[in-house]
Write an enzyme that holds these catalytic residues in place. Structure first.
Site, PDB file in Angstrom:
ATOM      1  N   LYS A  13      57.359  87.927  48.874  1.00 22.86           N
ATOM      2  CA  LYS A  13      56.190  87.168  48.092  1.00 22.86           C
ATOM      3  C   LYS A  13      55.424  88.410  47.129  1.00 22.86           C
ATOM      4  O   LYS A  13      55.509  89.509  47.679  1.00 22.86           O
ATOM      5  CB  LYS A  13      55.287  86.605  49.008  1.00 22.86           C
ATOM      6  CG  LYS A  13      54.413  85.582  48.398  1.00 22.86           C
ATOM      7  CD  LYS A  13      55.208  84.267  48.454  1.00 22.86           C
ATOM      8  CE  LYS A  13      54.196  82.937  47.771  1.00 22.86           C
ATOM      9  NZ  LYS A  13      55.072  81.884  47.549  1.00 22.86           N
TER      10      LYS A  13
HETATM   11  P1  NAD Z   1      49.628  75.501  40.832  1.00 24.12           P
HETATM   12  O1  NAD Z   1      48.774  76.590  40.617  1.00 24.12           O
HETATM   13  O2  NAD Z   1      50.469  74.733  40.335  1.00 24.12           O
HETATM   14  O3  NAD Z   1      48.512  74.346  41.538  1.00 24.12           O
HETATM   15  C1  NAD Z   1      47.490  74.525  42.658  1.00 24.12           C
HETATM   16  C2  NAD Z   1      46.810  73.304  42.814  1.00 24.12           C
HETATM   17  O4  NAD Z   1      46.024  73.574  44.160  1.00 24.12           O
HETATM   18  C3  NAD Z   1      45.754  73.328  41.550  1.00 24.12           C
HETATM   19  O5  NAD Z   1      45.668  71.944  41.411  1.00 24.12           O
HETATM   20  C4  NAD Z   1      44.492  73.692  42.086  1.00 24.12           C
HETATM   21  O6  NAD Z   1      43.233  73.503  41.382  1.00 24.12           O
HETATM   22  C5  NAD Z   1      44.586  73.494  43.533  1.00 24.12           C
HETATM   23  N1  NAD Z   1      43.796  74.386  44.411  1.00 24.12           N
HETATM   24  C6  NAD Z   1      43.853  75.702  44.254  1.00 24.12           C
HETATM   25  N2  NAD Z   1      42.958  76.329  45.301  1.00 24.12           N
HETATM   26  C7  NAD Z   1      42.377  75.373  45.974  1.00 24.12           C
HETATM   27  C8  NAD Z   1      41.185  75.039  47.056  1.00 24.12           C
HETATM   28  N3  NAD Z   1      40.775  75.969  47.418  1.00 24.12           N
HETATM   29  N4  NAD Z   1      40.846  73.541  47.142  1.00 24.12           N
HETATM   30  C9  NAD Z   1      41.535  72.834  46.695  1.00 24.12           C
HETATM   31  N5  NAD Z   1      42.592  72.698  45.625  1.00 24.12           N
HETATM   32  C10 NAD Z   1      42.653  74.180  45.367  1.00 24.12           C
HETATM   33  O7  NAD Z   1      50.280  75.776  42.473  1.00 24.12           O
HETATM   34  P2  NAD Z   1      51.560  75.097  43.115  1.00 24.12           P
HETATM   35  O8  NAD Z   1      52.828  75.782  42.650  1.00 24.12           O
HETATM   36  O9  NAD Z   1      51.344  73.665  43.076  1.00 24.12           O
HETATM   37  O10 NAD Z   1      51.450  75.630  44.600  1.00 24.12           O
HETATM   38  C11 NAD Z   1      50.622  74.820  45.402  1.00 24.12           C
HETATM   39  C12 NAD Z   1      51.106  75.200  46.790  1.00 24.12           C
HETATM   40  O11 NAD Z   1      52.581  74.939  47.074  1.00 24.12           O
HETATM   41  C13 NAD Z   1      51.166  76.508  47.413  1.00 24.12           C
HETATM   42  O12 NAD Z   1      50.747  76.740  48.609  1.00 24.12           O
HETATM   43  C14 NAD Z   1      52.281  77.291  47.137  1.00 24.12           C
HETATM   44  O13 NAD Z   1      52.451  78.398  47.875  1.00 24.12           O
HETATM   45  C15 NAD Z   1      53.228  75.999  47.538  1.00 24.12           C
HETATM   46  N6  NAD Z   1      54.600  76.057  47.195  1.00 24.12           N
HETATM   47  C16 NAD Z   1      54.930  76.217  45.858  1.00 24.12           C
HETATM   48  C17 NAD Z   1      56.146  75.977  45.146  1.00 24.12           C
HETATM   49  C18 NAD Z   1      56.582  76.037  43.860  1.00 24.12           C
HETATM   50  O14 NAD Z   1      57.653  76.130  43.428  1.00 24.12           O
HETATM   51  N7  NAD Z   1      55.456  76.437  43.051  1.00 24.12           N
HETATM   52  C19 NAD Z   1      56.946  76.232  46.162  1.00 24.12           C
HETATM   53  C20 NAD Z   1      56.781  76.227  47.470  1.00 24.12           C
HETATM   54  C21 NAD Z   1      55.563  76.164  47.927  1.00 24.12           C
END
Ligand code: NAD
Length: 423
Positions: free
Chosen positions: A111
């Site tokens: 990461k």
């Molecule tokens: P992203 O940046 O596209 O979206 C994040 C979302 O979460 C946004 O809508 C943002 O406004 C919201 N957010 C951020 N902080 C917040 C808070 N404190 N309270 C409420 N909402 C909040 O990110 P993503 O890629 O969608 O990732 C979201 C989660 O999924 C993370 O935990 C990430 O590690 C996990 N994840 C992502 C992937 C991927 O392929 N992108 C894969 C596995 C896991």
């Protein structure tokens, strides 16, 4: 500054350590083996000092953690937030090791984190930060070392900058090796990677509904996070006639018991830079979203949001962990005792790493994998992994998280023994 950041984010590392300690007890792991997997193999901390387009020099902390590479190169996204910490990145890299092992791709866990608020950066400034990061950690990124991807705060375009930076620095073609996944298709990315995690979450929910006798299309769903994971999951669920009754992001939340109109909400998020102010629902806080009256709750934003304080008040029957480490150990105990079915993160959001693996393998041929094949393989792998975990959980009468961790840790330990690195 650092102390505050640590307090805000250390929950993710604590959760990751708790998960491995509990698995070690259940599997009766040898203490030497436990020592090899309980801590990251390598952690890099670096200060970046990019000159931003406004002429000013920024001073930004960044991290890479390579937790384990027993089964392959470290794999995991680049997180860009204003509070990301070393502990958070180490904890997330540990979860990546188990996720890759569980879903059966030959990757280890890694990461990266860049401590900076992406919303405060114009696109050219963000590109400067991403390039500065890539240059600074150049020797720690590579197809055989650590292969980044998008995570919270980063996207496909940022991965394009990472890839270009590597080519530029090494004087080699853009086609030479898979240095990063989740990049634009034109640069060797794979179609369907952006949607893979969110779609995987939906496949996992479908599989859970089947096992629990819940009619998928009648479910009322609440989603925290409307980005890559939460936004895609919302669109997919709405397309399958589930009712999305609440959504929140970092700007605030909205709820409507009759169902939110997701395409209109997506439009609003694009134009207003967030959920706040959506006219099609009543304003709610993130805490209210978690406790909202619904059947399925999808935390798809940040970590440690389901805690000992709110786990008793959650009304959902099913929790699908789109986010990494959204549930603290104390909350997990409460949810288990209340009989709430939790699809753990290392299973629920593994669609992203699985399709990243398809991108990694297509890189050698440079022949685009058709979207139908990507989707067929993603759905098949997610459902098959779900079945394996569910089978073990049912046989042992234990939570899905325990079964998922036990399968994943046992695979990594098998790899350690097969490699013969033990004395
Ligand atoms: P992203 O940046 O596209 O979206 C994040 C979302 O979460 C946004 O809508 C943002 O406004 C919201 N957010 C951020 N902080 C917040 C808070 N404190 N309270 C409420 N909402 C909040 O990110 P993503 O890629 O969608 O990732 C979201 C989660 O999924 C993370 O935990 C990430 O590690 C996990 N994840 C992502 C992937 C991927 O392929 N992108 C894969 C596995 C896991």
């Amino acid at each position: 500054m650092d102390t505050n950041i640590r307090a805000k984010t250390q929950g993710i590392l604590e959760t990751a350590v708790w998960n491995i300690e509990q698995a070690a007890k259940r599997l009766d792991l040898d203490s030497e083996v436990l020592a090899m997997i309980a801590e990251p193999k390598e952690v890099i901390e670096i200060w970046l000092d990019p000159r931003l387009p406004d002429g000013k020099r920024a001073h930004i902390k960044a991290f890479i953690s390579r937790h384990n590479d027993t089964l392959g190169p470290a794999k995991g996204g680049i997180r860009m937030t204003d509070s990301v910490s070393r502990d958070e990145i180490v904890g997330l890299s540990m979860e990546m090791t188990w996720k890759s092992a569980l879903v059966g791709v030959p990757f280890g866990g890694g990461k990266a984190g860049i401590r900076c608020d992406p919303a405060s950066l114009a696109p050219v400034a963000k590109e400067a930060v991403i390039r500065s990061f890539t240059n600074g950690v150049r020797r720690h990124i590579g197809p055989e070392v650590y292969v980044p991807a998008p995570d919270m705060g980063t996207n496909e375009q940022d991965m394009g900058h990472v890839r270009d930076c590597v080519s530029y620095a090494t004087g080699t073609a853009i086609t030479r090796g898979c240095f990063v996944t989740g990049k634009p298709v034109i640069l060797g990315g794979i179609v369907g990677r952006r949607e893979a995690t969110g779609k995987g979450v939906v496949y996992a929910i479908e599989a859970a509904c089947e096992r629990l006798g819940m009619n998928f299309s009648h479910q009322r769903v609440a989603i925290q996070g409307f980005g890559n994971v939460g936004g895609v999951a919302a669109v997919e669920l709405a397309r399958r006639h589930a009712k999305i009754v609440a959504v929140a992001d970092i700007t605030g939340g909205t709820c409507n018991p009759d169902g939110l109109d997701i395409p209109t909400l997506a439009n609003h998020v694009r134009t207003a830079d967030g959920v706040r102010g959506f006219p099609g629902g009543k304003a709610i806080s993130n805490e209210q979203l978690l406790q909202t009256d619904c059947d399925i709750l999808i935390p798809a934003a940040t970590g440690s949001v389901i805690t000992g304080e709110n786990a008793g008040k959650i009304q959902a029957k099913l929790i699908a962990e789109g986010a990494n480490a959204p549930t603290t150990p104390k909350a997990d105990e409460i949810l288990n005792s209340r009989g709430i079915f939790v699809i753990p993160d290392i299973l629920c959001n593994a669609g992203g790493v699985f399709v990243s693996y398809l991108e990694y393998t297509q890189e050698t041929q440079r022949e685009q994998t058709p979207i139908e094949e990507v989707e067929r393989r993603l759905a098949g792998r997610l459902k098959e992994t779900f079945s394996r975990v569910h089978h073990l959980a049912s046989a042992k009468n234990e939570p899905m998280r325990h079964a998922a961790m036990d399968i994943a840790v046992a695979r990594v330990v098998e790899g350690i023994i097969a490699r013969g690195t033990l004395p």
